[in-house]
Design a protein around this motif. Structure first.
Motif, PDB file in Angstrom:
ATOM      1  N   ILE A 197      30.602  13.338  70.084  1.00 23.47           N
ATOM      2  CA  ILE A 197      29.602  12.443  70.704  1.00 23.47           C
ATOM      3  C   ILE A 197      28.195  13.040  70.667  1.00 23.47           C
ATOM      4  O   ILE A 197      27.278  12.516  71.306  1.00 23.47           O
ATOM      5  CB  ILE A 197      29.991  12.020  72.143  1.00 23.47           C
ATOM      6  CG1 ILE A 197      30.103  13.218  73.086  1.00 23.47           C
ATOM      7  CG2 ILE A 197      31.289  11.221  72.122  1.00 23.47           C
ATOM      8  CD1 ILE A 197      30.253  12.818  74.566  1.00 23.47           C
ATOM      9  N   ASP A 198      28.015  14.124  69.932  1.00 24.47           N
ATOM     10  CA  ASP A 198      26.663  14.616  69.621  1.00 24.47           C
ATOM     11  C   ASP A 198      25.916  13.480  68.915  1.00 24.47           C
ATOM     12  O   ASP A 198      26.531  12.692  68.196  1.00 24.47           O
ATOM     13  CB  ASP A 198      26.807  15.825  68.688  1.00 24.47           C
ATOM     14  CG  ASP A 198      25.529  16.593  68.435  1.00 24.47           C
ATOM     15  OD1 ASP A 198      25.432  17.732  68.912  1.00 24.47           O
ATOM     16  OD2 ASP A 198      24.640  16.058  67.729  1.00 24.47           O
ATOM     17  N   VAL A 199      24.598  13.387  69.098  1.00 19.21           N
ATOM     18  CA  VAL A 199      23.833  12.291  68.485  1.00 19.21           C
ATOM     19  C   VAL A 199      23.782  12.410  66.954  1.00 19.21           C
ATOM     20  O   VAL A 199      23.427  11.464  66.257  1.00 19.21           O
ATOM     21  CB  VAL A 199      22.413  12.194  69.086  1.00 19.21           C
ATOM     22  CG1 VAL A 199      21.499  13.293  68.524  1.00 19.21           C
ATOM     23  CG2 VAL A 199      21.791  10.818  68.861  1.00 19.21           C
ATOM     24  N   HIS A 200      24.155  13.604  66.440  1.00 19.29           N
ATOM     25  CA  HIS A 200      24.164  13.803  64.989  1.00 19.29           C
ATOM     26  C   HIS A 200      25.577  13.670  64.413  1.00 19.29           C
ATOM     27  O   HIS A 200      26.566  13.897  65.114  1.00 19.29           O
ATOM     28  CB  HIS A 200      23.603  15.199  64.655  1.00 19.29           C
ATOM     29  CG  HIS A 200      22.175  15.377  65.091  1.00 19.29           C
ATOM     30  ND1 HIS A 200      21.837  16.021  66.266  1.00 19.29           N
ATOM     31  CD2 HIS A 200      21.023  14.970  64.512  1.00 19.29           C
ATOM     32  CE1 HIS A 200      20.509  16.017  66.394  1.00 19.29           C
ATOM     33  NE2 HIS A 200      19.988  15.383  65.345  1.00 19.29           N
ATOM     34  N   HIS A 201      25.643  13.334  63.135  1.00 18.65           N
ATOM     35  CA  HIS A 201      26.934  13.198  62.445  1.00 18.65           C
ATOM     36  C   HIS A 201      27.633  14.557  62.337  1.00 18.65           C
ATOM     37  O   HIS A 201      27.013  15.535  61.915  1.00 18.65           O
ATOM     38  CB  HIS A 201      26.702  12.611  61.042  1.00 18.65           C
ATOM     39  CG  HIS A 201      27.946  12.508  60.210  1.00 18.65           C
ATOM     40  ND1 HIS A 201      27.986  12.832  58.874  1.00 18.65           N
ATOM     41  CD2 HIS A 201      29.201  12.131  60.548  1.00 18.65           C
ATOM     42  CE1 HIS A 201      29.204  12.640  58.407  1.00 18.65           C
ATOM     43  NE2 HIS A 201      29.972  12.221  59.404  1.00 18.65           N
ATOM     44  N   ALA A 294      25.004  17.156  73.899  1.00 20.59           N
ATOM     45  CA  ALA A 294      24.275  16.453  74.962  1.00 20.59           C
ATOM     46  C   ALA A 294      22.938  15.903  74.467  1.00 20.59           C
ATOM     47  O   ALA A 294      22.112  15.457  75.270  1.00 20.59           O
ATOM     48  CB  ALA A 294      24.077  17.381  76.157  1.00 20.59           C
ATOM     49  N   ASP A 295      22.742  15.902  73.152  1.00 26.05           N
ATOM     50  CA  ASP A 295      21.515  15.303  72.605  1.00 26.05           C
ATOM     51  C   ASP A 295      21.664  13.784  72.477  1.00 26.05           C
ATOM     52  O   ASP A 295      20.722  13.097  72.072  1.00 26.05           O
ATOM     53  CB  ASP A 295      21.121  15.941  71.264  1.00 26.05           C
ATOM     54  CG  ASP A 295      22.287  16.086  70.301  1.00 26.05           C
ATOM     55  OD1 ASP A 295      23.384  15.574  70.599  1.00 26.05           O
ATOM     56  OD2 ASP A 295      22.095  16.721  69.241  1.00 26.05           O
ATOM     57  N   SER A 296      22.838  13.248  72.847  1.00 24.59           N
ATOM     58  CA  SER A 296      22.995  11.790  72.906  1.00 24.59           C
ATOM     59  C   SER A 296      22.492  11.243  74.245  1.00 24.59           C
ATOM     60  O   SER A 296      22.476  10.026  74.451  1.00 24.59           O
ATOM     61  CB  SER A 296      24.466  11.407  72.671  1.00 24.59           C
ATOM     62  OG  SER A 296      25.341  12.264  73.360  1.00 24.59           O
ATOM     63  N   GLY A 331      27.514  21.710  71.840  1.00 25.46           N
ATOM     64  CA  GLY A 331      26.912  21.229  70.604  1.00 25.46           C
ATOM     65  C   GLY A 331      25.413  21.142  70.806  1.00 25.46           C
ATOM     66  O   GLY A 331      24.818  22.014  71.453  1.00 25.46           O
ATOM     67  N   GLY A 332      24.815  20.045  70.319  1.00 20.66           N
ATOM     68  CA  GLY A 332      23.377  19.869  70.493  1.00 20.66           C
ATOM     69  C   GLY A 332      23.023  19.561  71.940  1.00 20.66           C
ATOM     70  O   GLY A 332      23.893  19.452  72.814  1.00 20.66           O
ATOM     71  N   GLY A 333      21.718  19.365  72.180  1.00 16.81           N
ATOM     72  CA  GLY A 333      21.221  19.119  73.534  1.00 16.81           C
ATOM     73  C   GLY A 333      19.918  19.873  73.694  1.00 16.81           C
ATOM     74  O   GLY A 333      19.939  21.104  73.721  1.00 16.81           O
TER      75      GLY A 333
HETATM   76 ZN    ZN Z   1      23.031  17.081  67.536  1.00 19.84          ZN
END
Ligand code: ZN
Ligand code: V1S
Ligand code: CA
Length: 406
Positions: A197-201, A294-296, A331-333
């Protein structure tokens, strides 16, 4: 008494090593490992350490990392530092991995897409090897807890680095701890479902298992171009037509949910529960790895969704309710205080605790990070200013759910 209790009938383990917090990718780089310090402060401030077993992570070994990555790449990662980079680049073993010079984007790239230029996606920074092998060690320890039946849910918020390839760093990711954990799980379980569910693929994980029908990969991500520049949203892959490789029976074992900017809570929940529900029914996974980038979240420095912390957590709650061994990864965020809020809330969900909205500011070393207007008013679930226009129409989303048919 903070009211925090251990969950009834199952066990949660938490894997972490605080050394990762001190790492600096560079002044302008969006990846800030100190977001993990803030997350730790919230988790300890609320008392969630009493609800789970906490394990201090040890570094992964080179052999463990070679289970997926190219041995020369692993040698490079274990030796690289700002002082050793130029010397290593002269070594013929590594020199062959230097990509051809790039276009207008004038960042100098060394071997394996690594670079010492400021502004590079995958910079070489001080103590980098320590960082890489520690976040990987934490993920491997977490998956070991699961495969040996010692935990039912295992958590590593410092892991989840989904873009790393077999012999190339990409998008702030160097070692693909997710792929390594899934390889461990395949030793004991017939089928593993990966949800991202990270905003990136989640391209690195998808690519690693595109020929593997025992692993289903499912990523939700922003897909398309930016309004203002026309550039593709990173990494540019993950269209709905991308479903894995037919030639090796991997077809239909990769799923992608490409999403336009501005998606709201209700829409995201509809997509997530429909698609994950269908995937679980068709695939019947023996274990699940959930990458909780968490960048989503709304208000993220890089992401372009309008998801609130509660909804991000609903994804964790939904997956947890499936009652299969579960690995929760970060992950991201890139808006640190919100990353910390989300991962603290999700640690509470994992341990079946409900946290009060008022952050226990007296028990937190840096209360100012969560206080005041614009910093969320001391709340765990602040309302985000809706920062991106919503380009998702309900009918588009319904059509997408129909297209992902079985
Ligand atoms: Zn990301
Ligand atoms: N979006 C974005 C973005 N921002 C940066 C960046 C900005 C400042 C720096 F000093 C260094 C890098 N890079 C990107 C993206 C990579 C996003 C990675 C997301 C990782 C994850 O959340 O999924 C998992 C942890 N990179 C690009 O857009 C590529 C470029 C196309 C632009 C930037 N330059 C440096 C390289 C080429
Ligand atoms: Ca994703």
């Amino acid at each position: 008494d903070n009211g925090i209790a251990r969950p009834k009938g199952y066990k949660v383990s938490y894997h972490y090593n605080s050394t990762v917090e001190d790492m600096h990718f560079g002044r302008t780089h969006p990846m800030k490992p100190w977001r993990l310090t803030l997350a730790k402060h919230l988790i300890l401030g609320y008392g969630l350490q009493y609800a789970m077993d906490t394990h201090e992570a040890l570094p992964a070994s080179k052999e463990q990392v070679c289970a997926f990555h190219d041995p020369d790449y692993v040698d490079f990662l274990s030796e690289v530092a700002p002082e050793t980079f130029d010397r290593l680049c002269q070594n013929p073993k590594f020199a062959k991995a230097v990509p051809p010079p790039h276009d207008a984007d004038s960042v100098y790239l060394g071997p394996y897409n690594l670079s010492t230029s400021p502004g590079a996606d995958c910079p070489v920074f001080a103590d980098m090897s320590t960082y890489l092998f520690l976040y990987t060690g934490a993920t491997l320890a977490a998956s070991h807890q699961l495969t040996t039946g010692q935990s039912d849910i295992a958590v590593n918020w410092s892991g989840g680095l989904h873009h790393a390839h077999k012999s190339e760093a990409s998008g702030f990711c160097y070692i693909n701890d997710i792929v390594l954990s899934i390889l461990e799980m395949l030793k004991v379980w017939p089928r593993v479902l990966y949800i991202d569910i990270d905003v990136h693929h989640g391209d690195g994980v998808e690519e690693a298992f595109q020929r593997q029908p025992r692993v289903m990969t499912l990523s939700f991500h922003r897909f398309g171009t930016y309004d203002d520049t026309g550039h593709k949203f990173f990494p540019g892959t993950g269209d709905i037509t991308d479903i894995g490789l037919r030639s090796t029976h991997g077809e239909h074992f990769a799923l992608n949910v490409p999403i336009s900017s501005g998606i709201d809570d209700r829409q995201y929940n509809y997509l997530f529960t429909s698609v994950v529900g269908q995937a679980v029914k068709a695939f019947n996974p023996s274990a699940i790895v959930l990458q909780c980038g968490a960048d989503s979240l709304g208000g993220d420095r890089l992401g372009q969704f309008n998801i609130n912390i509660k909804q991000h957590g609903e994804c964790v709650r939904f997956v947890k309710s499936l009652n299969v061994p579960l690995l929760l990864l970060g992950g991201g965020g890139y808006t640190a205080r919100n990353v910390a809020r989300a991962w603290c809330h999700e640690t509470a969900l994992a341990t079946d605790n409900e946290l009060p909205d008022a952050i226990p500011l007296d028990f937190i070393p840096r209360p100012e990070a969560f206080q005041g207007r614009g910093h969320g008013d001391g709340k765990l679930f602040p309302a985000f200013v809706r920062s991106h226009p919503n380009y998702c129409s309900n009918s588009d989303l319904e059509n997408m759910v129909k297209k992902i048919d079985w």
